[in-house]
Design an enzyme around this catalytic site. Structure first.
Site: not given
Ligand code: GNR
Ligand code: NI
Length: 189
Positions: A161, A157-158, A48, A115-116, A53
């Site tokens: 952000h 999660h997204e 995601g 998270c990236l 980001q």
């Molecule tokens: O790549 C991602 N893996 C992930 C694993 C578990 C819960 C959420 C994520 S999102 C993350 C990519 C990212 O940072 N998205 O904002």
């Molecule tokens: Ni993230």
């Protein structure tokens, strides 16, 4: 198409509250942003990505869980004890503009998140196990969809952000500080 630079903690832009995509903005610039976000996400790789980001404070998300193709036969890698699923990954790119999380379940689910923007740090996070999402597509049409499993976790999660919230903000202060310390160490190396 272009791979864009992914912002990392402690970049203050990650704390921005992103702005809605307005009616007049469902245009080619938005499509280019989404194309670039997919290319950046696949290259990372991640499942995601939120526009902030890549430094764009707009309420735009892309998700592709890239799960193994359940209909395909598992390929034999020759190692009986390998344990990996060698089925080909199916791509299912999803774009969510101006997403809203509705009806979060009381029941929680725990996933180990990463998270990236917080590279190489992983921690368990509890979130509502299911939810409904109202969002617009690239043409501005509104949709609603029920989310479960990893998709429910990922969209939450997204969505965080877009409010300037990171998964480490859901941890205890002790665990967050440990994560941040480890991240600084990794970034210095
Ligand atoms: O790549 C991602 N893996 C992930 C694993 C578990 C819960 C959420 C994520 S999102 C993350 C990519 C990212 O940072 N998205 O904002
Ligand atoms: Ni993230």
């Amino acid at each position: 198409m272009a791979i864009r630079e992914i912002l990392e903690v402690p970049d203050p832009r990650l704390k921005t509250v992103s702005q809605p995509v307005e009616a007049g903005e469902f245009d080619d610039d938005l499509r280019t942003l989404v194309d670039d976000m997919f290319e950046t996400m696949y290259a990372a790789p991640g499942i995601g990505l939120a526009a902030i980001q890549v430094g764009v404070p707009k309420r735009v998300l892309v998700i592709d869980l890239q799960e193994p193709d359940e209909s395909a036969d598992a390929e034999d890698c020759g190692d009986d004890e390998c344990g990996h699923d060698h089925r080909p990954m199916v791509r299912n790119p999803r774009t969510f503009i101006n997403p809203e999380i509705l009806d979060p379940a009381e029941e929680l689910a725990t996933y180990q998140e990463g998270c990236l923007s917080v590279p190489d740090i992983y921690a368990d996070v509890d979130r509502p196990a299911t939810c409904r999402v109202r969002y617009q597509d690239l043409d501005g049409n509104v949709h609603e969809e029920d989310m479960t499993g990893l998709m429910a976790t990922c969209i939450q999660h997204e969505r965080d952000h877009l409010e300037g919230i990171l998964f480490i903000d859901h941890l205890s202060r002790l665990k967050r500080n440990m994560a941040l310390k480890k991240l600084r160490k990794l970034q210095a190396a």
